[in-house]
Motif scaffolding. Structure first.
Motif, mmCIF file in Angstrom:
data_model
loop_
_atom_site.group_PDB
_atom_site.id
_atom_site.type_symbol
_atom_site.label_atom_id
_atom_site.label_comp_id
_atom_site.label_asym_id
_atom_site.label_seq_id
_atom_site.Cartn_x
_atom_site.Cartn_y
_atom_site.Cartn_z
ATOM 1 N N GLY A 46 -14.926 -30.781 -13.113
ATOM 2 C CA GLY A 46 -16.138 -31.573 -13.066
ATOM 3 C C GLY A 46 -16.031 -32.634 -11.980
ATOM 4 O O GLY A 46 -15.058 -33.393 -11.938
ATOM 5 N N VAL A 47 -17.026 -32.671 -11.108
ATOM 6 C CA VAL A 47 -17.014 -33.598 -9.979
ATOM 7 C C VAL A 47 -18.374 -34.278 -9.893
ATOM 8 O O VAL A 47 -19.416 -33.616 -9.878
ATOM 9 C CB VAL A 47 -16.710 -32.858 -8.652
ATOM 10 N N GLU A 48 -18.366 -35.603 -9.820
ATOM 11 C CA GLU A 48 -19.609 -36.355 -9.692
ATOM 12 C C GLU A 48 -19.699 -37.134 -8.391
ATOM 13 O O GLU A 48 -20.783 -37.371 -7.882
ATOM 14 C CB GLU A 48 -19.746 -37.341 -10.872
ATOM 15 N N THR A 49 -18.555 -37.531 -7.844
ATOM 16 C CA THR A 49 -18.562 -38.431 -6.688
ATOM 17 C C THR A 49 -17.780 -37.846 -5.521
ATOM 18 O O THR A 49 -16.986 -36.909 -5.680
ATOM 19 C CB THR A 49 -17.935 -39.783 -7.065
ATOM 20 N N ALA A 50 -17.999 -38.439 -4.355
ATOM 21 C CA ALA A 50 -17.264 -38.027 -3.164
ATOM 22 C C ALA A 50 -15.770 -38.251 -3.335
ATOM 23 O O ALA A 50 -14.944 -37.443 -2.887
ATOM 24 C CB ALA A 50 -17.792 -38.797 -1.949
#
Length: 488
Positions: free
Chosen positions: A296-300
């Motif tokens: 899970g990735v939300e940000t740079a």
């Protein structure tokens, strides 16, 4: 399809080859015409050995001359033959005139073509228009094409289906739909992409014994992709030596795209595949494919650590164009890793207008139109020009998907003819992206990974369709065949 040459040319180049063969190599033009006619008649006998009657449609140029040669050979072989002419044969010039006279002296039947007339023949021969066509087909020629296409018998096209543009593969308002096209001297590039797929039928080639040295003076404009064997894997290979692919995508509701791309990369031999996706998907995406590592990735900042570990980056499958997608796109765009940009990654790129030497772009015509700020009709009008323009503007390797997919690098323009209409279903492009990424991760160059990825992808679809049919073919149906093909 027979074992065709790899090199493709524009029509003007082939006409110049013809001139050199006649004027500099000393081959009489009528001799070349005779060889062409023989090859077509031989094709007819091979494909339809029980045919007992022939209808030959002749226009006003050298293509008509070929038609009269074919008619004469059929007559001599005992077939019932009628030539339907769209111009006065007495006004033919040069070798075409000689071909007509010889057919006439053998008491061959010639009738002016009239729309609506009833034509009885086991095989129809299209010798109406040649490769020099540069305007839409109208009038009596359009009516003749309509009559040919409306007939129930098989059709053989002489050199090119009448009405098809030899350089672009476009239909010039209308064109003959052939079951077989016998083309001469050099393969015309327009026979292998775009609308040509629906008009050429089986393509057969005849060099007409033109000396090889004639071809040496011409640089091909494109090449056909043929299957090449992948490098042999070392016995000491391990997952770290077979490449790590990072796939970025799968916005809310679109998790399947990234998952299919990931499995495709594994199936062609990538050692490791990670997927950076929405946190909502990361715990579910690999339930039935646990070999995929999903994060899970939300940000740079969260994405950066996965970028660092990857050998090849894929951006686009199921990415969307949300703020989340744009954040990930902007992070990847400045990375120095080899990458493949697909789907919404391309749509975001169309607004960013960046160029990189180390990426592969995989647009379909709609995405290509956005990249070039034009219409889909503009793209399809000249697919060769379109893919070259994308490569020139964005760098790297550009792939223009469709019937006769085109692959353009700075060094080469290639066309792949594997694949079938069953591939017109969701997810096929995601699988292609994964295939290319997996090959790139294993050490193939950008150009080779793109060309062989497109070819293997289409061939896997052909094998799947051969088993169960084209209609209803799913992108995931290709997986076992991809594995089979990369191990041959």
């Amino acid at each position: 399809m027979q074992n065709l040459p790899v090199k493709l040319y524009r029509a003007a180049q082939v006409r110049e080859m013809d001139r050199i063969a006649i004027q500099e190599c000393g081959i009489p033009g009528f001799e070349l015409m005779g060889r062409a006619g023989y090859e077509v008649f031989h094709c007819i006998k091979q494909h339809w050995p029980k045919a007992r009657s022939l209808a030959v449609f002749c226009g006003s140029g050298n293509n008509a001359g070929d038609g009269y040669i074919i008619a004469g050979l059929a007559l001599a072989a005992g077939l019932t033959v009628c030539v339907y002419t769209l111009s006065e044969p007495e006004k033919l010039n040069g070798d075409a005139s000689l071909a007509y006279r010889k057919y006439s002296e053998a008491s061959g039947m010639v009738m002016p073509f009239q729309a609506g007339q009833i034509i009885h023949a086991d095989v129809l021969v299209d010798a109406l228009l040649g490769t020099g066509l540069d305007r839409p087909v109208t009038g009596l020629y359009a009516e003749a094409i309509q009559a040919i296409n409306g007939h129930s018998s098989p059709v053989v096209a002489v050199d090119i289906p009448s009405g098809l543009n030899a350089d672009t593969g476009n239909v010039m308002r209308c064109a003959v739909k052939a079951d077989c096209t016998v083309t001469f001297i050099g393969l015309k590039q327009g026979l292998f992409t775009g609308q040509a797929a629906d008009y050429c039928g089986e393509i057969c080639y005849a060099q007409l014994a033109v000396p090889d040295e004639v071809f040496s003076g011409f640089k091909e404009t494109a090449t056909r992709v043929v299957k090449s064997q992948l490098p042999r894997r070392d016995r000491c290979a391990h997952k770290g030596s077979c490449g790590h692919v990072l796939i970025i995508g799968g916005d809310l509701g679109y998790s399947g795209a990234a998952r299919m791309a990931g499995e495709a990369a594994l199936r062609v031999g990538a050692g490791l595949v990670s997927i950076a996706t929405r946190p909502e998907h990361s715990g579910l995406m690999n339930l039935n494919r646990p070999e995929l590592m999903c994060h899970g990735v939300e940000t740079a900042a969260q994405l950066a650590k996965f970028l660092e570990k990857a050998d090849v980056v894929v951006l686009g499958p199921g990415l969307g164009q949300s703020t989340w997608a744009k954040t990930l796109f902007n992070t990847v765009k400045i990375a120095e890793k080899p990458m493949i940009i697909d789907a919404d990654g391309l749509n975001l790129l169309a607004n960013a207008r960046a160029a990189k030497p180390n990426w592969i772009l995989t647009p379909h015509p709609g995405e290509a139109a956005r990249l070039l700020d034009c219409t889909i009709a503009d793209i399809q009008q000249d697919r060769f020009a379109a893919v070259l323009s994308i490569q020139a503007n964005y760098g790297g390797v550009a792939i223009l998907k469709g019937a006769g997919t085109l692959i353009a690098s700075e060094q080469q323009l290639a066309v792949s003819n594997s694949g079938n209409p069953g591939m017109a279903s969701g997810g096929m492009g995601d699988v292609l992206t994964g295939v290319i990424a997996g090959l790139l991760a294993q050490g193939l160059s950008l150009q080779d990974a793109a060309q062989q990825g497109v070819y293997h992808h289409g061939l896997a679809a052909d094998l799947a369709a051969a088993k169960d049919g084209e209609r209803g073919l799913l992108a995931s149906d290709l997986m076992p065949y991809l594995r089979q093909l990369v191990n041959e």
